[in-house]
Design a protein around this motif. Sequence first.
Motif, mmCIF file in Angstrom:
data_model
loop_
_atom_site.group_PDB
_atom_site.id
_atom_site.type_symbol
_atom_site.label_atom_id
_atom_site.label_comp_id
_atom_site.label_asym_id
_atom_site.label_seq_id
_atom_site.Cartn_x
_atom_site.Cartn_y
_atom_site.Cartn_z
ATOM 1 N N TYR A 165 -29.590 -2.553 -61.851
ATOM 2 C CA TYR A 165 -30.960 -2.946 -61.389
ATOM 3 C C TYR A 165 -31.648 -1.703 -62.254
ATOM 4 O O TYR A 165 -32.811 -1.779 -62.669
ATOM 5 N N ILE A 166 -30.825 -0.877 -62.521
ATOM 6 C CA ILE A 166 -31.072 0.319 -63.773
ATOM 7 C C ILE A 166 -32.115 -0.148 -65.024
ATOM 8 O O ILE A 166 -33.120 -0.191 -65.178
ATOM 9 N N ASN A 167 -31.179 -1.055 -65.219
ATOM 10 C CA ASN A 167 -30.727 -1.508 -66.234
ATOM 11 C C ASN A 167 -32.307 -2.823 -66.827
ATOM 12 O O ASN A 167 -33.273 -2.818 -67.457
ATOM 13 N N THR A 168 -32.953 -3.317 -65.595
ATOM 14 C CA THR A 168 -33.191 -3.908 -65.171
ATOM 15 C C THR A 168 -34.831 -3.279 -65.257
ATOM 16 O O THR A 168 -35.744 -3.424 -65.783
ATOM 17 N N LEU B 66 -40.001 -1.189 -67.991
ATOM 18 C CA LEU B 66 -40.758 0.125 -68.529
ATOM 19 C C LEU B 66 -40.594 -0.188 -70.809
ATOM 20 O O LEU B 66 -42.353 0.307 -70.801
ATOM 21 N N CYS B 67 -39.418 -0.717 -71.249
ATOM 22 C CA CYS B 67 -40.064 -0.804 -72.798
ATOM 23 C C CYS B 67 -41.054 -1.698 -72.505
ATOM 24 O O CYS B 67 -41.857 -1.508 -73.509
ATOM 25 N N ARG C 236 -35.793 2.214 -80.740
ATOM 26 C CA ARG C 236 -35.714 3.603 -79.652
ATOM 27 C C ARG C 236 -35.336 2.581 -78.300
ATOM 28 O O ARG C 236 -34.746 3.377 -77.506
ATOM 29 N N GLN C 237 -35.317 1.356 -78.368
ATOM 30 C CA GLN C 237 -34.452 0.577 -77.040
ATOM 31 C C GLN C 237 -33.575 1.381 -76.538
ATOM 32 O O GLN C 237 -33.254 1.076 -75.611
ATOM 33 N N THR C 238 -32.548 0.870 -77.905
ATOM 34 C CA THR C 238 -31.297 1.291 -77.660
ATOM 35 C C THR C 238 -31.125 2.235 -77.612
ATOM 36 O O THR C 238 -30.057 2.799 -76.095
ATOM 37 N N ARG C 239 -31.615 3.471 -78.038
ATOM 38 C CA ARG C 239 -31.440 5.049 -77.571
ATOM 39 C C ARG C 239 -32.061 5.182 -76.675
ATOM 40 O O ARG C 239 -31.257 5.445 -75.348
ATOM 41 N N PHE D 164 -32.111 2.641 -73.703
ATOM 42 C CA PHE D 164 -30.703 2.310 -72.765
ATOM 43 C C PHE D 164 -30.041 2.994 -72.364
ATOM 44 O O PHE D 164 -29.177 3.372 -71.778
ATOM 45 N N ARG D 165 -29.249 3.229 -73.802
ATOM 46 C CA ARG D 165 -27.953 4.585 -74.212
ATOM 47 C C ARG D 165 -27.918 5.203 -73.433
ATOM 48 O O ARG D 165 -26.922 5.362 -71.993
ATOM 49 N N MET D 166 -28.841 6.346 -72.839
ATOM 50 C CA MET D 166 -29.262 7.048 -72.396
ATOM 51 C C MET D 166 -28.928 6.812 -71.047
ATOM 52 O O MET D 166 -28.652 8.160 -70.153
ATOM 53 N N ILE D 167 -30.038 6.305 -70.516
ATOM 54 C CA ILE D 167 -30.245 5.787 -69.021
ATOM 55 C C ILE D 167 -29.381 6.055 -68.439
ATOM 56 O O ILE D 167 -28.627 5.952 -67.729
ATOM 57 N N ASN D 168 -28.426 5.043 -69.418
ATOM 58 C CA ASN D 168 -27.123 4.728 -68.374
ATOM 59 C C ASN D 168 -26.150 5.315 -68.988
ATOM 60 O O ASN D 168 -24.596 5.605 -68.019
ATOM 61 N N VAL D 169 -26.198 6.573 -69.788
ATOM 62 C CA VAL D 169 -24.897 8.013 -69.998
ATOM 63 C C VAL D 169 -24.977 8.186 -68.218
ATOM 64 O O VAL D 169 -24.297 9.107 -67.259
ATOM 65 N N LEU D 170 -26.781 8.653 -67.776
ATOM 66 C CA LEU D 170 -27.020 9.805 -66.848
ATOM 67 C C LEU D 170 -26.286 9.309 -65.382
ATOM 68 O O LEU D 170 -26.328 9.461 -64.735
ATOM 69 N N VAL D 171 -27.122 8.081 -65.441
ATOM 70 C CA VAL D 171 -27.167 6.820 -64.490
ATOM 71 C C VAL D 171 -25.037 6.727 -63.991
ATOM 72 O O VAL D 171 -24.495 7.256 -63.099
ATOM 73 N N THR D 172 -23.641 6.218 -64.711
ATOM 74 C CA THR D 172 -22.707 6.374 -64.951
ATOM 75 C C THR D 172 -22.675 8.684 -64.678
ATOM 76 O O THR D 172 -21.024 8.537 -63.618
ATOM 77 N N ILE D 173 -22.711 8.818 -64.721
ATOM 78 C CA ILE D 173 -22.337 10.437 -64.533
ATOM 79 C C ILE D 173 -22.899 10.565 -63.098
ATOM 80 O O ILE D 173 -21.886 10.650 -62.525
ATOM 81 N N LEU D 174 -23.748 10.113 -63.200
ATOM 82 C CA LEU D 174 -24.297 10.079 -61.230
ATOM 83 C C LEU D 174 -23.321 9.832 -59.754
ATOM 84 O O LEU D 174 -23.141 9.890 -59.138
ATOM 85 N N LEU D 175 -23.099 8.015 -60.943
ATOM 86 C CA LEU D 175 -21.853 7.889 -60.131
ATOM 87 C C LEU D 175 -20.501 7.897 -59.680
ATOM 88 O O LEU D 175 -20.659 8.298 -58.913
ATOM 89 N N ILE D 176 -20.689 8.837 -60.772
ATOM 90 C CA ILE D 176 -18.916 9.263 -60.867
ATOM 91 C C ILE D 176 -18.896 10.551 -60.163
ATOM 92 O O ILE D 176 -17.919 11.216 -59.464
#
Length: 59
Positions: free
Chosen positions: A15-18, A23-24, A33-36, A38-50
């Motif tokens: 859902y966050i990726n959607t 947003l992009c 810049r889109q890859t950066r 996506f990568r930053m948001i995925n890393v931050l959400v993964t840290i939050l979930l862990i």
Amino acid sequence: MIILFIFFAVFILFYINTLTNRLCLVREIPEDRQTRVFRMINVLVTILLISSYIEILYT
């Protein structure tokens, strides 16, 4: 418990990726810049979930 949390985490990441994709598109962020983004948001959400899983596990 772990299977339920993994299902929840996959749903949240999808859902966050959607939302990030929308947003992009709205902000017209260039492709390079889109890859950066996506990568930053995925890393931050993964840290939050862990961290939330660890909090649930030890409380």
